[in-house]
Each structure stands twice: as C-alpha cells, then as structure tokens.
Write a protein that holds these residues in place. Structure first.
Motif, PDB file in Angstrom:
ATOM      1  N   UNK A  22       9.134   8.673  15.481  1.00 12.10           N
ATOM      2  CA  UNK A  22       8.939   9.163  14.114  1.00 12.10           C
ATOM      3  C   UNK A  22       8.553   8.026  13.173  1.00 12.10           C
ATOM      4  N   UNK A  23       9.203   6.882  13.313  1.00 13.10           N
ATOM      5  CA  UNK A  23       8.885   5.733  12.467  1.00 13.10           C
ATOM      6  C   UNK A  23       7.486   5.208  12.749  1.00 13.10           C
ATOM      7  N   UNK A  24       7.076   5.200  14.019  1.00  8.54           N
ATOM      8  CA  UNK A  24       5.720   4.764  14.357  1.00  8.54           C
ATOM      9  C   UNK A  24       4.697   5.719  13.766  1.00  8.54           C
ATOM     10  N   UNK A  25       4.959   7.019  13.844  1.00  4.96           N
ATOM     11  CA  UNK A  25       4.053   8.009  13.268  1.00  4.96           C
ATOM     12  C   UNK A  25       3.980   7.840  11.756  1.00  4.96           C
ATOM     13  N   UNK A  26       5.116   7.663  11.112  1.00  5.98           N
ATOM     14  CA  UNK A  26       5.143   7.463   9.664  1.00  5.98           C
ATOM     15  C   UNK A  26       4.361   6.218   9.260  1.00  5.98           C
ATOM     16  N   UNK A  27       4.508   5.143  10.036  1.00 12.13           N
ATOM     17  CA  UNK A  27       3.792   3.905   9.734  1.00 12.13           C
ATOM     18  C   UNK A  27       2.282   4.108   9.884  1.00 12.13           C
ATOM     19  N   UNK A  28       1.868   4.843  10.910  1.00 14.01           N
ATOM     20  CA  UNK A  28       0.446   5.112  11.111  1.00 14.01           C
ATOM     21  C   UNK A  28      -0.110   5.969   9.981  1.00 14.01           C
ATOM     22  N   UNK A  29       0.642   6.984   9.572  1.00 11.83           N
ATOM     23  CA  UNK A  29       0.208   7.852   8.481  1.00 11.83           C
ATOM     24  C   UNK A  29       0.091   7.056   7.191  1.00 11.83           C
ATOM     25  N   UNK A  30       1.049   6.189   6.928  1.00 10.36           N
ATOM     26  CA  UNK A  30       1.023   5.374   5.720  1.00 10.36           C
ATOM     27  C   UNK A  30      -0.208   4.471   5.710  1.00 10.36           C
ATOM     28  N   UNK A  31      -0.520   3.871   6.847  1.00  7.58           N
ATOM     29  CA  UNK A  31      -1.690   3.011   6.947  1.00  7.58           C
ATOM     30  C   UNK A  31      -2.968   3.806   6.700  1.00  7.58           C
ATOM     31  N   UNK A  32      -3.078   4.985   7.301  1.00 13.37           N
ATOM     32  CA  UNK A  32      -4.264   5.823   7.120  1.00 13.37           C
ATOM     33  C   UNK A  32      -4.410   6.249   5.666  1.00 13.37           C
ATOM     34  N   UNK A  33      -3.313   6.669   5.045  1.00 14.08           N
ATOM     35  CA  UNK A  33      -3.375   7.115   3.653  1.00 14.08           C
ATOM     36  C   UNK A  33      -3.755   5.979   2.718  1.00 14.08           C
ATOM     37  N   UNK A  34      -3.219   4.778   2.958  1.00 13.34           N
ATOM     38  CA  UNK A  34      -3.573   3.635   2.120  1.00 13.34           C
ATOM     39  C   UNK A  34      -5.050   3.287   2.277  1.00 13.34           C
ATOM     40  N   UNK A  35      -5.563   3.337   3.506  1.00 14.73           N
ATOM     41  CA  UNK A  35      -6.974   3.048   3.748  1.00 14.73           C
ATOM     42  C   UNK A  35      -7.862   4.068   3.049  1.00 14.73           C
ATOM     43  N   UNK A  36      -7.507   5.349   3.166  1.00 17.19           N
ATOM     44  CA  UNK A  36      -8.302   6.386   2.513  1.00 17.19           C
ATOM     45  C   UNK A  36      -8.226   6.275   0.999  1.00 17.19           C
ATOM     46  N   UNK A  37      -7.096   5.889   0.459  1.00 15.97           N
ATOM     47  CA  UNK A  37      -6.960   5.716  -0.993  1.00 15.97           C
ATOM     48  C   UNK A  37      -7.856   4.567  -1.467  1.00 15.97           C
ATOM     49  N   UNK A  38      -7.904   3.481  -0.708  1.00 15.49           N
ATOM     50  CA  UNK A  38      -8.783   2.375  -1.066  1.00 15.49           C
ATOM     51  C   UNK A  38     -10.245   2.808  -1.020  1.00 15.49           C
ATOM     52  N   UNK A  39     -10.611   3.591  -0.003  1.00 14.88           N
ATOM     53  CA  UNK A  39     -11.982   4.079   0.116  1.00 14.88           C
ATOM     54  C   UNK A  39     -12.341   4.966  -1.072  1.00 14.88           C
ATOM     55  N   UNK A  40     -11.419   5.876  -1.453  1.00 13.02           N
ATOM     56  CA  UNK A  40     -11.676   6.744  -2.615  1.00 13.02           C
ATOM     57  C   UNK A  40     -11.797   5.935  -3.890  1.00 13.02           C
ATOM     58  N   UNK A  41     -10.967   4.917  -4.049  1.00 10.14           N
ATOM     59  CA  UNK A  41     -11.032   4.084  -5.256  1.00 10.14           C
ATOM     60  C   UNK A  41     -12.360   3.340  -5.322  1.00 10.14           C
ATOM     61  N   UNK A  42     -12.842   2.825  -4.186  1.00  8.20           N
ATOM     62  CA  UNK A  42     -14.132   2.140  -4.157  1.00  8.20           C
ATOM     63  C   UNK A  42     -15.264   3.100  -4.511  1.00  8.20           C
ATOM     64  N   UNK A  43     -15.234   4.291  -3.945  1.00  9.61           N
ATOM     65  CA  UNK A  43     -16.258   5.288  -4.230  1.00  9.61           C
ATOM     66  C   UNK A  43     -16.235   5.675  -5.700  1.00  9.61           C
ATOM     67  N   UNK A  44     -15.050   5.873  -6.256  1.00  8.85           N
ATOM     68  CA  UNK A  44     -14.923   6.224  -7.671  1.00  8.85           C
ATOM     69  C   UNK A  44     -15.499   5.122  -8.547  1.00  8.85           C
TER      70      UNK A  44
END
Length: 72
Positions: A22-44
C-alpha cells in the motif's frame, strides 16, 4: 496522536522507503500526481504567455465592433 511522518530518530529529513504494498502504491501515485501537476503548470504558463503575446500583437482597441441597426 501519532505522527504522520514515518521518520524517527535524529535525522527527520530523511524519509524511509515504503515497505508495504500500500505504501509503495501510494508513493507511486504521489509521484505520478506531482509529475502531472508540473506538466499542467508548464502548459498553463505557456498558454498564458501565448495569450498575452496575442493580445499585445492585436489591434489597439479590443472593443467588439458595434452592431448595425437593422431598421436603419
């Protein structure tokens, strides 16, 4: 109330690696969400800069054209 961070001891800045599935899954999800947030911020930022540049290069008067009166 238990602490939310998983670190213990003198070095609290060093996070421990996730140990359970569960912790590994949570860490992976957090990494993916942070990456996507950075991508959205760059696009914006790029779209905002393009919009400002387009407005700056457009006509000086940004007022919409007046409608012609159909009865005249």
């Amino acid at each position: 109330m238990p602490r939310k961070d998983k670190t213990s001891g003198f070095f609290r800045d060093i996070a421990q690696a996730p140990s359970t599935a569960q912790e590994r899954t949570d860490a992976a999800v957090k990494l993916i969400r942070e990456t996507e947030a950075e991508t959205r911020a760059d696009l914006t930022a790029r779209l905002r800069a393009a919009r400002i540049a387009r407005k700056g290069a457009g006509p000086a008067s940004a007022a919409p054209p007046a409608k012609a009166n159909a009865r005249d």
